[in-house]
Design a protein around this motif. Structure first.
Motif, PDB file in Angstrom:
ATOM      1  N   HIS A   7       0.848  -1.198   0.000  1.00 25.39           N
ATOM      2  CA  HIS A   7       0.000   0.000   0.000  1.00 25.39           C
ATOM      3  C   HIS A   7       0.885   1.251   0.000  1.00 25.39           C
ATOM      4  N   LEU A  11       0.956   4.236  -2.807  1.00 24.15           N
ATOM      5  CA  LEU A  11       0.718   5.647  -2.490  1.00 24.15           C
ATOM      6  C   LEU A  11       1.937   6.510  -2.813  1.00 24.15           C
ATOM      7  N   ASN A  14       1.693   7.317  -6.346  1.00 24.89           N
ATOM      8  CA  ASN A  14       0.764   8.438  -6.536  1.00 24.89           C
ATOM      9  C   ASN A  14       1.480   9.760  -6.296  1.00 24.89           C
ATOM     10  N   LEU A  72      -6.130   4.012  -2.703  1.00 30.75           N
ATOM     11  CA  LEU A  72      -6.674   4.623  -1.489  1.00 30.75           C
ATOM     12  C   LEU A  72      -7.826   3.810  -0.916  1.00 30.75           C
TER      13      LEU A  72
END
Length: 180
Positions: A7, A11, A14, A72
């Protein structure tokens, strides 16, 4: 995802797409209060209020190649499944901050995973990004800063294979030491 580090990797990707120059990744394990907190903060483009209001919807993405954005929403679901919480704040032109908390000993909480490999993977992808990684266990702390490593390396690129392998091992050894 099987590990929380995946995760974090998603992120951080991103953040890179949002043109962040610095990504701060903080993991806090407070066993006395049965809490695990993951905080990811960047100084990228940020989101306006409209995008922020739907950012954790799995069918919201800014990508042109696919029309789903699961990162997300999957982290939020993982946190809620482990009796935790999820918050995202962002300001256009300033950056984004994502915080996920978990009940540390919850049976449905995924393991943290290999943070050394996660940081190494981020660095392989983009040399110009700086990472500040802070990992705390019951008040003991390990800090890794690519700015500091780049100073020590001088002219040597941080994403050469030998340096990347050292970074991965260095992070994993220090995190392991925190957990002793």
């Amino acid at each position: 995802m099987k590990e929380l580090s995946l995760h974090v990797l998603d992120l951080a990707e991103n953040s890179i797409r949002a043109k962040a120059k610095l990504v701060t990744i903080s993991i806090t394990e407070d066993l006395n209060h049965n809490l695990l907190k993951i905080l990811i903060e960047d100084n990228g483009n940020g989101m306006d209020e409209e995008l922020l209001s739907v950012a954790d919807d799995p069918f919201t993405t800014t990508r042109k190649t696919r029309n789903v954005g699961l990162g997300l929403s999957l982290l939020k679901a993982a946190a809620l499944r482990a009796e935790g919480d999820f918050h995202i704040t962002s300001e256009k032109g300033t950056g984004t901050k994502i915080e996920a908390t978990f009940k540390h000993n919850h049976i449905d909480r995924a393991p943290i995973g290999n943070m050394g490999s996660t940081i190494a993977t981020i660095l392989i992808r983009k040399e110009k990004i700086d990472i500040l990684y802070i990992h705390q266990v019951n008040g003991r702390q390990f800090i890794f800063s690519t700015k500091e490593i780049k100073k020590l390396l001088g002219e040597v690129s941080i994403n050469t294979p030998e340096v990347i392998l050292w970074i991965k091992d260095y992070i994993n050894e220090n995190v392991s030491e925190l957990n002793k």
